[in-house]
Write a protein that holds these residues in place. Structure first.
Motif, PDB file in Angstrom:
ATOM      1  N   LYS A 147       0.824  -1.213   0.000  1.00 56.78           N
ATOM      2  CA  LYS A 147       0.000   0.000   0.000  1.00 56.78           C
ATOM      3  C   LYS A 147       0.858   1.263   0.000  1.00 56.78           C
ATOM      4  O   LYS A 147       0.451   2.300  -0.536  1.00 56.78           O
ATOM      5  CB  LYS A 147      -0.923   0.000   1.210  1.00 56.78           C
ATOM      6  CG  LYS A 147      -1.993  -1.080   1.175  1.00 56.78           C
ATOM      7  CD  LYS A 147      -2.797  -1.096   2.475  1.00 56.78           C
ATOM      8  CE  LYS A 147      -3.844  -2.197   2.471  1.00 56.78           C
ATOM      9  NZ  LYS A 147      -4.607  -2.249   3.742  1.00 56.78           N
ATOM     10  N   ARG A 148       2.032   1.168   0.575  1.00 54.55           N
ATOM     11  CA  ARG A 148       2.896   2.346   0.634  1.00 54.55           C
ATOM     12  C   ARG A 148       3.341   2.776  -0.761  1.00 54.55           C
ATOM     13  O   ARG A 148       3.560   3.970  -1.006  1.00 54.55           O
ATOM     14  CB  ARG A 148       4.115   2.073   1.520  1.00 54.55           C
ATOM     15  CG  ARG A 148       4.962   3.323   1.738  1.00 54.55           C
ATOM     16  CD  ARG A 148       6.083   3.112   2.720  1.00 54.55           C
ATOM     17  NE  ARG A 148       6.899   4.314   2.814  1.00 54.55           N
ATOM     18  CZ  ARG A 148       7.999   4.421   3.547  1.00 54.55           C
ATOM     19  NH1 ARG A 148       8.400   3.391   4.287  1.00 54.55           N
ATOM     20  NH2 ARG A 148       8.691   5.545   3.555  1.00 54.55           N
ATOM     21  N   PHE A 149       3.487   1.817  -1.672  1.00 53.96           N
ATOM     22  CA  PHE A 149       3.833   2.184  -3.049  1.00 53.96           C
ATOM     23  C   PHE A 149       2.791   3.147  -3.616  1.00 53.96           C
ATOM     24  O   PHE A 149       3.124   4.072  -4.359  1.00 53.96           O
ATOM     25  CB  PHE A 149       3.917   0.934  -3.933  1.00 53.96           C
ATOM     26  CG  PHE A 149       5.206   0.182  -3.805  1.00 53.96           C
ATOM     27  CD1 PHE A 149       6.330   0.577  -4.512  1.00 53.96           C
ATOM     28  CD2 PHE A 149       5.304  -0.922  -2.976  1.00 53.96           C
ATOM     29  CE1 PHE A 149       7.533  -0.110  -4.402  1.00 53.96           C
ATOM     30  CE2 PHE A 149       6.496  -1.623  -2.852  1.00 53.96           C
ATOM     31  CZ  PHE A 149       7.613  -1.212  -3.564  1.00 53.96           C
ATOM     32  N   MET A 150       1.537   2.940  -3.264  1.00 56.82           N
ATOM     33  CA  MET A 150       0.467   3.796  -3.758  1.00 56.82           C
ATOM     34  C   MET A 150       0.472   5.150  -3.055  1.00 56.82           C
ATOM     35  O   MET A 150       0.175   6.176  -3.669  1.00 56.82           O
ATOM     36  CB  MET A 150      -0.877   3.091  -3.581  1.00 56.82           C
ATOM     37  CG  MET A 150      -0.969   1.764  -4.323  1.00 56.82           C
ATOM     38  SD  MET A 150      -2.480   0.844  -3.972  1.00 56.82           S
ATOM     39  CE  MET A 150      -3.704   1.928  -4.676  1.00 56.82           C
ATOM     40  N   ARG A 151       0.809   5.151  -1.777  1.00 54.70           N
ATOM     41  CA  ARG A 151       0.853   6.416  -1.034  1.00 54.70           C
ATOM     42  C   ARG A 151       2.032   7.284  -1.461  1.00 54.70           C
ATOM     43  O   ARG A 151       1.920   8.511  -1.556  1.00 54.70           O
ATOM     44  CB  ARG A 151       0.944   6.146   0.471  1.00 54.70           C
ATOM     45  CG  ARG A 151      -0.280   5.508   1.080  1.00 54.70           C
ATOM     46  CD  ARG A 151      -0.265   5.648   2.603  1.00 54.70           C
ATOM     47  NE  ARG A 151       0.946   5.113   3.212  1.00 54.70           N
ATOM     48  CZ  ARG A 151       1.082   3.855   3.620  1.00 54.70           C
ATOM     49  NH1 ARG A 151       0.072   3.004   3.480  1.00 54.70           N
ATOM     50  NH2 ARG A 151       2.207   3.446   4.182  1.00 54.70           N
ATOM     51  N   GLU A 152       3.160   6.655  -1.729  1.00 51.96           N
ATOM     52  CA  GLU A 152       4.380   7.403  -2.027  1.00 51.96           C
ATOM     53  C   GLU A 152       4.394   7.964  -3.448  1.00 51.96           C
ATOM     54  O   GLU A 152       5.079   8.948  -3.725  1.00 51.96           O
ATOM     55  CB  GLU A 152       5.610   6.508  -1.824  1.00 51.96           C
ATOM     56  CG  GLU A 152       5.848   6.069  -0.388  1.00 51.96           C
ATOM     57  CD  GLU A 152       6.364   7.194   0.490  1.00 51.96           C
ATOM     58  OE1 GLU A 152       6.854   8.197  -0.058  1.00 51.96           O
ATOM     59  OE2 GLU A 152       6.266   7.065   1.731  1.00 51.96           O
ATOM     60  N   THR A 153       3.677   7.315  -4.357  1.00 51.22           N
ATOM     61  CA  THR A 153       3.655   7.757  -5.751  1.00 51.22           C
ATOM     62  C   THR A 153       2.229   8.141  -6.120  1.00 51.22           C
ATOM     63  O   THR A 153       1.362   7.270  -6.292  1.00 51.22           O
ATOM     64  CB  THR A 153       4.164   6.646  -6.696  1.00 51.22           C
ATOM     65  OG1 THR A 153       5.456   6.215  -6.257  1.00 51.22           O
ATOM     66  CG2 THR A 153       4.250   7.153  -8.123  1.00 51.22           C
ATOM     67  N   VAL A 154       1.979   9.423  -6.238  1.00 44.58           N
ATOM     68  CA  VAL A 154       0.627   9.929  -6.492  1.00 44.58           C
ATOM     69  C   VAL A 154       0.081   9.364  -7.806  1.00 44.58           C
ATOM     70  O   VAL A 154       0.743   9.407  -8.849  1.00 44.58           O
ATOM     71  CB  VAL A 154       0.632  11.469  -6.545  1.00 44.58           C
ATOM     72  CG1 VAL A 154      -0.759  11.991  -6.881  1.00 44.58           C
ATOM     73  CG2 VAL A 154       1.114  12.042  -5.218  1.00 44.58           C
ATOM     74  N   GLY A 155      -1.122   8.808  -7.742  1.00 42.47           N
ATOM     75  CA  GLY A 155      -1.776   8.299  -8.936  1.00 42.47           C
ATOM     76  C   GLY A 155      -1.369   6.895  -9.347  1.00 42.47           C
ATOM     77  O   GLY A 155      -1.876   6.371 -10.341  1.00 42.47           O
TER      78      GLY A 155
END
Length: 226
Positions: free
Chosen positions: A161-169
């Motif tokens: 999930k952090r991959f999604m939080r760290e990279t917008v969109g």
């Protein structure tokens, strides 16, 4: 005293001429080998100098990647350079990973040379991602996912999930969350990715679609059985 002319002293002896000839042949062979390899490995910087200004629309693939593995890996190698976009690196890595899948190797009757080329390139790309790509971008996600799928490496949902939080969109990791939680989480994100990838012939998009479709088919079967 015997006078020796300047031209005589400047002339190399036979051993020197042979040595230079061998060096020239070696240099030519190395250059030819580098060209045959399609620019993998240590010539990333050189490729960036020559291709760094290539426009994004010139790096689009217009054929089904897994229909012709040899053609596709040649295309990727010819367009790969140190400064290329992270999406391209992720596409290339997933293609190589899917190309060496035993089932696909058997169904396409791939020759050993092509399989070895894809396997070697996958290893190079993993190293490239570790050394040169961002920590939370698409290449890093697929690097972690492939190790999870192939070697059962730990890949906690919180990290995914952090991959999604760290990279917008960046919604792609949602397919892993969706399937791992049995469809309980990130359904809307998954359906957005499914729609985005619906017409793509890239191995990366095809793989993500197949995983999502498998989960949705399971849900459909369960509903029919009630």
């Amino acid at each position: 005293m015997v006078r020796v002319s300047a031209s005589t002293t400047a002339r190399p002896n036979f051993r020197d001429r042979c040595q230079r000839s061998r060096q020239q042949r070696t240099a030519c062979a190395d250059a030819a080998s580098l060209q045959r390899r399609g620019g993998s490995g240590g010539d990333w910087k050189l490729q960036r100098q020559h291709r760094g200004s290539r426009r994004k629309d010139e790096m689009m693939i217009d054929f089904d990647e897994l229909a012709d593995v040899a053609k596709t890996i040649a295309w990727y190698k010819s367009n790969f350079f140190e400064g290329c976009e992270e999406d391209f690196v992720a596409d290339f890595m997933v293609f190589c990973w899917q190309a060496v899948d035993p089932g696909r190797v058997a169904s396409l009757d791939l020759d050993d040379e092509t399989v070895d080329a894809c396997a070697d390139m996958l290893s190079e790309l993993k190293l490239f991602v570790d050394e040169r790509c961002g920590e939370w971008g698409a290449p890093a996600f697929w690097r972690r996912y492939i190790d999870w799928a192939d070697y059962a490496a730990d890949f906690p949902l919180d990290e995914c999930k952090r991959f999604m939080r760290e990279t917008v969109g960046y919604l792609e990791p949602s397919f892993f969350v969706f399937t791992t939680t049995g469809g309980a989480e990130m359904r809307s994100e998954v359906m957005a990715i499914f729609a985005e990838y619906s017409q793509s012939g890239k191995a990366r998009a095809t793989y993500v679609r197949s995983v999502i479709e498998s989960r949705l088919a399971t849900e459909s079967f369960y509903r029919r059985s009630l």
